[in-house]
Design a protein around this motif. Structure first.
Motif, PDB file in Angstrom:
ATOM      1  N   SER A 136      -6.340   8.532   9.877  1.00  0.00           N
ATOM      2  CA  SER A 136      -7.206   8.230   8.657  1.00  0.00           C
ATOM      3  C   SER A 136      -6.249   7.329   7.640  1.00  0.00           C
ATOM      4  CB  SER A 136      -7.230   9.655   7.831  1.00  0.00           C
ATOM      5  OG  SER A 136      -7.624   9.496   6.398  1.00  0.00           O
ATOM      6  N   LEU A 137      -7.121   6.343   6.933  1.00  0.00           N
ATOM      7  CA  LEU A 137      -6.565   5.354   6.059  1.00  0.00           C
ATOM      8  C   LEU A 137      -6.587   6.028   4.827  1.00  0.00           C
ATOM      9  CD1 LEU A 137      -7.667   2.158   7.928  1.00  0.00           C
ATOM     10  CD2 LEU A 137      -5.421   3.514   8.236  1.00  0.00           C
ATOM     11  N   CYS A 138      -5.617   6.406   4.200  1.00  0.00           N
ATOM     12  CA  CYS A 138      -5.805   6.987   2.603  1.00  0.00           C
ATOM     13  C   CYS A 138      -4.785   6.331   1.832  1.00  0.00           C
ATOM     14  CB  CYS A 138      -5.865   8.376   2.713  1.00  0.00           C
ATOM     15  SG  CYS A 138      -6.479   9.129   1.040  1.00  0.00           S
ATOM     16  N   TYR A 139      -5.026   5.457   1.037  1.00  0.00           N
ATOM     17  CA  TYR A 139      -4.009   4.563   0.302  1.00  0.00           C
ATOM     18  C   TYR A 139      -4.199   4.304  -1.187  1.00  0.00           C
ATOM     19  CZ  TYR A 139      -1.550   4.049   4.723  1.00  0.00           C
ATOM     20  OH  TYR A 139      -0.998   4.209   6.117  1.00  0.00           O
ATOM     21  N   THR A 140      -3.418   3.825  -1.841  1.00  0.00           N
ATOM     22  CA  THR A 140      -3.603   3.155  -3.097  1.00  0.00           C
ATOM     23  C   THR A 140      -2.736   2.098  -3.042  1.00  0.00           C
ATOM     24  OG1 THR A 140      -1.484   4.326  -4.206  1.00  0.00           O
ATOM     25  CG2 THR A 140      -3.678   5.518  -4.453  1.00  0.00           C
ATOM     26  N   SER A 141      -3.310   1.122  -4.118  1.00  0.00           N
ATOM     27  CA  SER A 141      -2.478  -0.197  -4.040  1.00  0.00           C
ATOM     28  C   SER A 141      -2.937  -0.794  -5.601  1.00  0.00           C
ATOM     29  CB  SER A 141      -2.879  -1.171  -2.850  1.00  0.00           C
ATOM     30  OG  SER A 141      -4.168  -1.654  -3.119  1.00  0.00           O
ATOM     31  N   ALA A 142      -2.417  -2.029  -5.809  1.00  0.00           N
ATOM     32  CA  ALA A 142      -2.479  -2.891  -6.952  1.00  0.00           C
ATOM     33  C   ALA A 142      -3.845  -3.402  -6.571  1.00  0.00           C
ATOM     34  CB  ALA A 142      -1.342  -3.727  -7.263  1.00  0.00           C
ATOM     35  N   VAL A 143      -4.518  -3.817  -7.625  1.00  0.00           N
ATOM     36  CA  VAL A 143      -5.749  -4.453  -7.106  1.00  0.00           C
ATOM     37  C   VAL A 143      -5.513  -5.923  -7.362  1.00  0.00           C
ATOM     38  CG1 VAL A 143      -8.245  -5.020  -8.137  1.00  0.00           C
ATOM     39  CG2 VAL A 143      -7.248  -2.823  -8.387  1.00  0.00           C
ATOM     40  N   THR A 144      -5.282  -6.561  -6.191  1.00  0.00           N
ATOM     41  CA  THR A 144      -5.158  -8.265  -6.143  1.00  0.00           C
ATOM     42  C   THR A 144      -6.238  -8.696  -4.856  1.00  0.00           C
ATOM     43  OG1 THR A 144      -3.527  -7.874  -4.082  1.00  0.00           O
ATOM     44  CG2 THR A 144      -2.769  -7.552  -6.410  1.00  0.00           C
ATOM     45  N   GLU A 145      -6.300  -9.902  -4.783  1.00  0.00           N
ATOM     46  CA  GLU A 145      -7.092 -10.700  -3.753  1.00  0.00           C
ATOM     47  C   GLU A 145      -6.730 -10.153  -2.669  1.00  0.00           C
ATOM     48  OE1 GLU A 145      -7.485 -14.806  -4.422  1.00  0.00           O
ATOM     49  OE2 GLU A 145      -8.365 -14.686  -6.390  1.00  0.00           O
ATOM     50  N   GLU A 146      -5.180 -10.262  -2.216  1.00  0.00           N
ATOM     51  CA  GLU A 146      -4.632  -9.806  -0.973  1.00  0.00           C
ATOM     52  C   GLU A 146      -5.058  -8.616  -0.710  1.00  0.00           C
ATOM     53  OE1 GLU A 146      -0.420 -10.539  -0.840  1.00  0.00           O
ATOM     54  OE2 GLU A 146      -0.695 -12.548  -0.731  1.00  0.00           O
ATOM     55  N   THR A 147      -4.983  -7.547  -1.394  1.00  0.00           N
ATOM     56  CA  THR A 147      -5.129  -6.376  -1.022  1.00  0.00           C
ATOM     57  C   THR A 147      -6.614  -5.804  -0.772  1.00  0.00           C
ATOM     58  OG1 THR A 147      -5.135  -5.187  -3.366  1.00  0.00           O
ATOM     59  CG2 THR A 147      -3.100  -5.239  -2.121  1.00  0.00           C
ATOM     60  N   PHE A 169       0.873  -1.095  -0.164  1.00  0.00           N
ATOM     61  CA  PHE A 169      -0.015  -0.006   0.013  1.00  0.00           C
ATOM     62  C   PHE A 169       0.844   1.082  -0.003  1.00  0.00           C
ATOM     63  CE2 PHE A 169      -2.386  -3.380   2.135  1.00  0.00           C
ATOM     64  CZ  PHE A 169      -3.537  -3.533   1.315  1.00  0.00           C
ATOM     65  N   GLN A 170       0.319   2.155  -0.770  1.00  0.00           N
ATOM     66  CA  GLN A 170       1.108   3.544  -0.879  1.00  0.00           C
ATOM     67  C   GLN A 170       0.268   4.697  -0.337  1.00  0.00           C
ATOM     68  OE1 GLN A 170       0.810   1.586  -4.118  1.00  0.00           O
ATOM     69  NE2 GLN A 170       2.627   0.401  -2.814  1.00  0.00           N
TER      70      GLN A 170
END
Length: 253
Positions: A165-176, A147-148
């Motif tokens: 606050s949780l404000c993130y980007t990430s790759a779309v994977t089953e894990e994330t 997560f970034q």
């Protein structure tokens, strides 16, 4: 980020994220009685005059919930989508409000937060009660390389976020996706426990709290940088109506 993305069919991801908001909404409906506000009846389904962008915005209120927004918009051809579930409590208790936002740009974006209703610089009991429980989750995501952290360029948006606050980007994977879904449910369950155990706000303090809530809700809606995306997709007039609906500017109930 949206303008840089290639055309991409993100329908499956949209459906997964919208499914999470519906799971959270089911917990709300099991706890609170809310009624749809007629002011957004014509926004349950709306579309762009030009292009294939579509959306849905529904608002509700009740004895304990002052304003509930459950909405989505998407541009299927580009893969962009954005959705919200925001819960603004009435002034009878001082528990933080709860906000969720999920998007694909085309990678996954999410925002989850307990919106403060007190001055955390001086109200240390409020800080310890409502934000210390989130601190480890915040720190855990901060050090998770999947997560970034996303930091808004808009000053007010940064001001409006709590320090957990949780404000993130990430790759779309089953894990994330699994992490996002788990954390969202944890936040909802914790918030519901807070509501059930909250002490009532003295009657003489409720008007000021309600006024503060409205100022914050309106400022967040009107100062959101993503409004410019909506304007490009749906036009200025429709965007103004959507923004007013987010904060309750046209509410009837």
């Amino acid at each position: 980020m949206r303008e840089k993305q290639p055309n991409l069919d993100n329908t499956a991801v949209f459906e997964q994220l919208w499914g999470v908001t519906n799971e959270l909404r089911q917990k709300i409906d099991a706890r609170f009685a809310v009624n749809p506000d007629p002011s957004t009846a014509n926004l349950q389904t709306y579309s762009a005059a030009i292009g294939d962008a579509v959306g849905s915005l529904n608002t509700f209120s009740g004895a304990e919930i002052d304003w509930l927004v459950h909405s989505w918009l998407r541009e299927p051809k580009s893969g962009f989508c954005n959705m919200h579930l925001s819960l603004w409590l009435g002034s009878q208790i001082r528990v933080p409000h709860l906000a969720f936002a999920f998007a694909t740009v085309p990678h996954l974006f999410f925002y989850m937060d307990y919106i403060p209703r007190s001055d955390l610089f001086v109200d240390l009991e409020y800080l310890d009660r409502y934000y210390e429980p989130m601190n480890q989750t915040y720190l855990g995501l901060l050090t998770d390389s999947r997560f970034q952290q996303y930091i808004s360029k808009a000053l007010y948006i940064r001001q409006a976020q709590s320090h957990t606050s949780l404000c993130y980007t990430s790759a779309v994977t089953e894990e994330t996706f699994a992490v996002v879904r788990t954390v969202a449910h944890e936040m909802m369950d914790r918030w519901l426990r807070w509501v059930d155990g909250a002490e009532p706000v003295p009657e003489q303090e409720r008007a000021a709290l309600s006024e503060r809530d409205l100022i914050v809700r309106r400022a967040i809606a009107e100062r959101d940088p993503d409004n410019q995306i909506a304007a490009r997709l749906f036009g200025e007039e429709m965007t103004d109506k959507l923004v007013r609906s987010l904060w309750g500017g046209d509410r009837i109930l």
